[in-house]
Design a protein around this motif. Structure first.
Motif, short mmCIF file in Angstrom:
data_model
loop_
_atom_site.label_atom_id
_atom_site.label_comp_id
_atom_site.label_asym_id
_atom_site.label_seq_id
_atom_site.Cartn_x
_atom_site.Cartn_y
_atom_site.Cartn_z
N ASP A 197 0.82 -1.21 0.00
CA ASP A 197 0.00 0.00 0.00
C ASP A 197 0.85 1.26 0.00
OD1 ASP A 197 -2.15 -1.63 0.06
OD2 ASP A 197 -2.74 -1.21 2.12
N TYR A 198 2.04 1.17 0.61
CA TYR A 198 2.88 2.35 0.76
C TYR A 198 3.97 2.43 -0.30
CZ TYR A 198 0.57 2.24 5.27
OH TYR A 198 -0.38 2.20 6.26
N TYR A 199 4.06 1.40 -1.14
CA TYR A 199 5.07 1.40 -2.19
C TYR A 199 4.49 1.76 -3.55
CZ TYR A 199 7.81 -1.13 1.30
OH TYR A 199 8.46 -1.50 2.45
N GLY A 200 3.16 1.83 -3.64
CA GLY A 200 2.52 2.16 -4.90
C GLY A 200 1.78 3.49 -4.83
N ARG A 201 1.08 3.84 -5.89
CA ARG A 201 0.33 5.09 -5.95
C ARG A 201 -0.83 5.05 -4.96
NH1 ARG A 201 0.70 8.71 -9.72
NH2 ARG A 201 -1.53 9.11 -9.55
N PHE A 202 -1.17 6.22 -4.44
CA PHE A 202 -2.18 6.29 -3.37
C PHE A 202 -3.57 5.95 -3.87
CE2 PHE A 202 -2.60 10.42 -5.31
CZ PHE A 202 -3.93 10.77 -5.13
N ASP A 203 -3.90 6.28 -5.14
CA ASP A 203 -5.25 6.01 -5.63
C ASP A 203 -5.50 4.51 -5.77
OD1 ASP A 203 -3.37 5.88 -7.59
OD2 ASP A 203 -4.40 7.18 -9.02
N LEU A 204 -4.52 3.79 -6.34
CA LEU A 204 -4.65 2.35 -6.47
C LEU A 204 -4.62 1.66 -5.10
CD1 LEU A 204 -2.29 1.75 -9.54
CD2 LEU A 204 -4.77 1.99 -9.53
N SER A 205 -3.73 2.13 -4.23
CA SER A 205 -3.64 1.54 -2.89
C SER A 205 -4.93 1.76 -2.10
CB SER A 205 -2.46 2.14 -2.13
OG SER A 205 -1.25 1.88 -2.81
N SER A 206 -5.54 2.93 -2.25
CA SER A 206 -6.79 3.22 -1.54
C SER A 206 -7.91 2.31 -2.03
CB SER A 206 -7.18 4.69 -1.74
OG SER A 206 -6.18 5.54 -1.21
N VAL A 228 -8.95 4.36 3.39
CA VAL A 228 -8.22 4.75 2.19
C VAL A 228 -6.85 5.25 2.64
CG1 VAL A 228 -10.26 5.29 0.83
CG2 VAL A 228 -9.20 7.07 2.24
N ARG A 229 -5.95 5.43 1.67
CA ARG A 229 -4.60 5.89 1.99
C ARG A 229 -4.31 7.17 1.22
NH1 ARG A 229 0.64 4.63 -0.89
NH2 ARG A 229 0.38 6.87 -1.21
N LYS A 230 -4.03 8.23 1.96
CA LYS A 230 -3.73 9.50 1.31
C LYS A 230 -2.32 9.47 0.74
CE LYS A 230 -2.37 11.60 5.71
NZ LYS A 230 -2.70 12.65 6.71
N PRO A 231 -1.95 10.44 -0.11
CA PRO A 231 -0.61 10.44 -0.71
C PRO A 231 0.49 10.54 0.35
CG PRO A 231 -2.07 11.96 -1.85
CD PRO A 231 -2.81 11.51 -0.65
N ILE A 232 1.67 10.05 0.00
CA ILE A 232 2.80 10.08 0.93
C ILE A 232 3.15 11.51 1.32
CG2 ILE A 232 5.29 9.63 1.09
CD1 ILE A 232 3.67 7.15 1.49
N TRP A 233 3.03 12.46 0.36
CA TRP A 233 3.41 13.83 0.67
C TRP A 233 2.43 14.50 1.61
CZ3 TRP A 233 -0.62 16.58 -1.38
CH2 TRP A 233 -1.25 16.05 -2.52
N LYS A 234 1.33 13.81 1.97
CA LYS A 234 0.39 14.34 2.95
C LYS A 234 0.56 13.70 4.33
CE LYS A 234 -3.56 16.50 0.82
NZ LYS A 234 -5.03 16.60 0.90
N PHE A 235 1.49 12.76 4.47
CA PHE A 235 1.74 12.14 5.77
C PHE A 235 2.63 13.08 6.60
CE2 PHE A 235 0.31 8.32 3.66
CZ PHE A 235 -0.27 7.59 4.68
N LYS A 236 2.03 14.10 7.15
CA LYS A 236 2.80 15.11 7.90
C LYS A 236 2.89 14.78 9.39
CE LYS A 236 1.53 18.81 4.69
NZ LYS A 236 0.89 20.16 4.55
N GLU A 237 1.94 14.00 9.90
CA GLU A 237 1.92 13.71 11.32
C GLU A 237 1.83 12.21 11.58
OE1 GLU A 237 -1.34 15.75 13.05
OE2 GLU A 237 -0.45 17.73 12.86
#
Length: 550
Positions: free
Chosen positions: A312-321, A502-511
């Motif tokens: 889930d964390y190695y691919g694109r967020f839309d497909l992973s979600s 769902v999984r948001k994009p990596i660049w949004k994992f701020k916290e």
């Protein structure tokens, strides 16, 4: 006469208490034949004690050597064959002790022990021991013991080695894009695999031994400054409270430190992938490593964590979600699939389209059992086939599972025991249970499925809804090391919703998750969203330059 009876009764009571205490000590593994006290000065006596204590075991090697320029000092090198690195023992211990001491003027045995420790032995970790308990503990964990005649102390050198499984690909947690290494049965290898991914001195490791008989090495690993110190202290307290004779796998630890015992849901997460362990440590969790098992426990655990796959964390967020949402839907299908079929065909036929009702009625015309009994027969049969496939050797088990499911399903339909629609429902449910990433949560669904089937057969859709509500209430009541099990859904933490269904994009994992890590929740800076350069602006500038040149 009364006084005599009283004294006799009191004495008998004391003897009974002593026997109970002795029996309790034996049950806890406190063996009586392990000597107490300090090591003797006589080398012959010490060797006899070691041989007697270990029952003259053939894998306990005792090598007596002569040291010093005059070869007048006798020493013994003792180790357990198979637990040590033979090359290290022979080349760096025995050869060094015999040859390098020939040039030394060893005036007395105490000086010989000191010279061995400070000048002769090239091993990195050499310690002094003075009691039998420490000696046998080190001997049985792969250390080499050096005894010198006339000295009431011993040296222990770290020579751990022996045969061990090589690092290989994970069998239970498959990843398409991620790394292919996995944990082994050696605790030091496992900690090293995590350190390769987190090269930070704040990654701390605390070791202890648990198990009166097995003396199993257990370690807790966490990142200082990110982890919640209260959780670390709670893990320490629960581990030190364990009083048992053996720890053979992380399952022992899990059952002895979990918050609630009477629940089908796992409250600790276990993995055999180093990248998964490293990612959870970076979120503020604590890893529990146990020697002799390739699985690492992670605490605290939350419910949604069991639906997260490493890819889930190695691919694109839309497909992973999309895939993660599909997994949650699959879990729901594996939970209530047969129950919905039972409720619909038994109580709520008016909710089924008329052509489908007629087709189902035609299929069930020759079936002598009600839908509930029909579903129970197929579910139990499917579980038997699945268990047989797991326990048999891999090549045979896959064949038995595949052929058994086809043959039994076809035969049951032809014999009139079940309807074709029930075979389809049970098959979809069984396949759905295999699609859950975590095996521990899939087993929970398999167990709860039967309870919801009983509720559906009794009350219809109301029974299904009642069973799901009871399960949700139970999930909300669970805790994992004090943290709510349904975090961040209940209690609701909107800031952490981006890593749930769902999984948001990596660049949004701020916290980091707020309830897991409370001291340092920031893990990414601002403006991390990719911003490619404006090619249209640069193209306009190039066109202006060409015009000026012309």
């Amino acid at each position: 006469m009364g006084l005599f009876k009283k004294m006799f009764f009191h004495k008998g009571k004391k003897n009974k208490q002593k026997k109970q205490v002795s029996k309790k000590q034996e049950q806890l593994g406190q063996s009586k034949n392990v000597p107490k006290g300090d090591i003797e000065k006589s080398l012959a006596t010490n060797i006899d004690v070691i041989k007697e204590t270990t029952g003259n075991s053939s894998d306990i090697i005792v090598r007596v050597i002569k040291m010093g320029r005059e070869a007048d000092i006798t020493a013994a090198i003792i180790y357990t064959e198979g637990l040590v690195d033979d090359l290290t023992v022979k080349d760096f211990l025995i050869e060094s002790a015999m040859k390098d001491t020939n040039e030394q003027n060893l005036e007395n045995p105490n000086l010989a022990l000191q010279v061995l420790k400070e000048k002769i032995l090239p091993i990195g970790e050499v310690k002094e021991l003075d009691c039998w308990e420490d000696l046998f503990t080190n001997l049985m964990t792969g250390q080499t013991i050096i005894l010198v005649d006339g000295v009431s102390k011993a040296l222990t050198a770290n020579t751990r080695g022996g045969e061990k499984r090589q690092i290989s690909e994970s069998v239970t947690e498959i990843s398409i894009r991620g790394p292919k290494d996995s944990f082994t049965e050696t605790i030091r290898t496992n900690s090293a695999l995590i350190r390769k991914r987190i090269k930070n001195p704040n990654l701390w490791l605390e070791s202890m031994k648990i198990g009166k008989v097995t003396q199993t090495d257990v370690a807790i690993m966490y990142i200082k400054g990110i982890v919640n110190e209260k959780v670390v202290e709670e893990v320490r307290i629960r581990l030190k409270r364990i009083n048992i004779d053996s720890i053979l796998e992380t399952g022992y630890i899990e059952q002895l430190i979990e918050d609630k015992t009477f629940t089908p849901f796992p409250t600790l997460f276990h993995t055999e992938r180093p990248d998964v362990a490293a990612a959870n440590l970076l979120e503020g969790r604590v890893a529990i490593l146990v020697d002799g098992t390739p699985h690492v426990l992670l605490a605290p655990a939350v419910f949604i964590q069991f639906f997260q796959a490493v890819d889930d964390y190695y691919g694109r967020f839309d497909l992973s979600s999309a895939l993660r949402f599909l997994r949650v839907l699959i879990f729901f299908i594996s939970l209530v699939g047969p129950a919905i079929y039972i409720a619909a065909t038994t109580f709520h036929q008016e909710m089924i389209p008329t052509p489908l009702v007629i087709a189902l009625a035609a299929q069930r015309e020759s079936v002598p059992f009600p839908a509930f009994v029909e579903a129970m027969i197929m579910e139990v049969t499917f579980e038997i086939i699945r268990e047989a496939g797991v326990r048999l050797p891999r090549a045979i088990g896959q064949t038995v599972s595949f052929v058994g499911a086809i043959v039994l399903g076809q035969s049951a339909v032809q014999a009139g025991f079940v309807s074709p629609a029930m075979v389809i429902v049970v098959s979809i449910t069984g396949i759905a249970s295999f699609a859950t990433p975590a095996y521990s949560i899939a087993i929970s669904a398999r167990l709860i499925r039967f309870i919801i089937m009983v509720m559906a057969a009794t009350f219809g859709f109301y029974g299904c809804l009642m069973g799901i509500l009871v399960m949700v209430i139970h999930l909300c009541s669970l805790r994992s090391f004090g943290m709510p099990y349904m975090t961040p859904l209940a209690p609701s933490i909107p800031a952490n919703f981006g890593d749930t269904l769902v999984r948001k994009p990596i660049w949004k994992f701020k916290e980091r998750p707020r309830l897991i890590s409370q001291s340092n929740i920031t893990r990414a800076g601002e403006h991390q969203r990719p911003q490619p350069p404006d090619h249209s602006h640069s193209q306009n500038e190039n066109e202006k330059g060409e015009k000026n040149d012309s």
